[in-house]
Motif scaffolding. Structure first.
Motif, PDB file in Angstrom:
ATOM      1  N   THR A 155       4.837 -19.863   7.649  1.00 41.18           N
ATOM      2  CA  THR A 155       6.067 -20.476   8.163  1.00 41.18           C
ATOM      3  C   THR A 155       7.306 -19.792   7.585  1.00 41.18           C
ATOM      4  N   GLY A 200      14.445 -20.852  17.988  1.00 41.19           N
ATOM      5  CA  GLY A 200      13.438 -20.373  17.056  1.00 41.19           C
ATOM      6  C   GLY A 200      13.700 -20.841  15.641  1.00 41.19           C
ATOM      7  N   TYR A 208      15.341 -23.633  14.779  1.00 42.03           N
ATOM      8  CA  TYR A 208      15.003 -25.064  14.715  1.00 42.03           C
ATOM      9  C   TYR A 208      13.501 -25.240  14.478  1.00 42.03           C
ATOM     10  N   CYS A 209      12.704 -24.532  15.269  1.00 42.23           N
ATOM     11  CA  CYS A 209      11.243 -24.632  15.146  1.00 42.23           C
ATOM     12  C   CYS A 209      10.765 -24.123  13.788  1.00 42.23           C
ATOM     13  N   ALA A 215      11.607 -26.592  11.026  1.00 36.00           N
ATOM     14  CA  ALA A 215      10.706 -27.747  11.126  1.00 36.00           C
ATOM     15  C   ALA A 215       9.326 -27.394  10.587  1.00 36.00           C
ATOM     16  N   ALA A 216       8.829 -26.204  10.934  1.00 34.94           N
ATOM     17  CA  ALA A 216       7.510 -25.781  10.449  1.00 34.94           C
ATOM     18  C   ALA A 216       7.514 -25.611   8.936  1.00 34.94           C
TER      19      ALA A 216
END
Length: 219
Positions: free
Chosen positions: A95, A110, A112-113, A116-117
């Motif tokens: 991550t 990307g 944001y993801c 979050a990851a």
């Protein structure tokens, strides 16, 4: 008392299994506290607004809290302390790579993801590491190992913030794959060290074994 606390901390730090968890926890929490503090400054040259950067930091926490709860529930059901520590340690590094890559692209979705990851991976592995620390240092009370992890982690967060500020001052442009990437390189190096420590963890579940033995004797 301070003397007894110092004695407890000096005792657990001599445990080689705990030292791996300690290093990973302290460097991990320190670096991400620094990144979340300075996320707007890091991403501003890439066209990410301060508000969006703040929302990305919130995504880290929003995704991380349920992941930490899920990890704790899974740990309670399986007692696979070492295996979960190793698995989540490897996932955390992946991550981190994703976060650095998304930052070099200046891709808001990307990022944001990726945040979050990272939140899911790092907060989950932090929850597992605290339990693993209590297991491998048993019969020392768990608040001793947990207290040392958080105390050192928070202190290193201050140092990490100064380090990241210094790296940001080296280059005020958007970091790309073809640039020096001072912050991105630091993140990757930090993530690699943390993950290497976690992936190599083979600590015993002493508390769980003691509970099983007590239950068998009572039966």
């Amino acid at each position: 008392a301070p003397a007894s606390l110092y004695a407890g901390w000096s005792g657990v730090i001599r445990n080689r299994h705990f030292r791996k968890l300690f290093g990973a926890f302290v460097f991990g929490i320190g670096m991400f506290n620094a990144i979340l503090t300075l996320v707007a400054q890091w991403l501003k040259p890439c066209g990410i607004s301060e508000g969006a950067a703040g929302d990305m930091g919130a995504a880290f926490v929003v995704a991380g809290l349920p992941a930490a709860i899920a990890a704790a529930v899974l740990l309670d059901a399986t007692h696979a302390y070492a295996a979960l520590t190793r698995g989540l340690g490897g996932f955390a590094f992946l991550t981190t790579v994703g976060l650095v890559f998304a930052a070099t692209q200046g891709d808001a979705l990307g990022l944001y993801c990726a945040f979050a990851a990272c939140g899911a991976a790092y907060l989950a592995v932090a929850a597992v590491a605290m339990e693993a620390a209590a297991e491998c240092t048993y019969p020392t009370p768990p608040e001793v190992s947990t207290g040392l992890l958080f105390c050192a982690g928070n202190l290193w967060s201050v140092g990490s913030t100064y380090v990241v500020q210094g790296l940001l001052a080296l280059d005020d442009t958007c970091e790309t794959l073809s640039s020096r990437m001072p912050v991105g390189t630091c993140l990757l190096a930090n993530g690699f060290v943390c993950s290497a420590l976690l992936v190599s963890y083979r600590g015993p579940a002493l508390r769980h074994e003691a509970e099983k033995a007590a239950a068998a004797d009572a039966g």
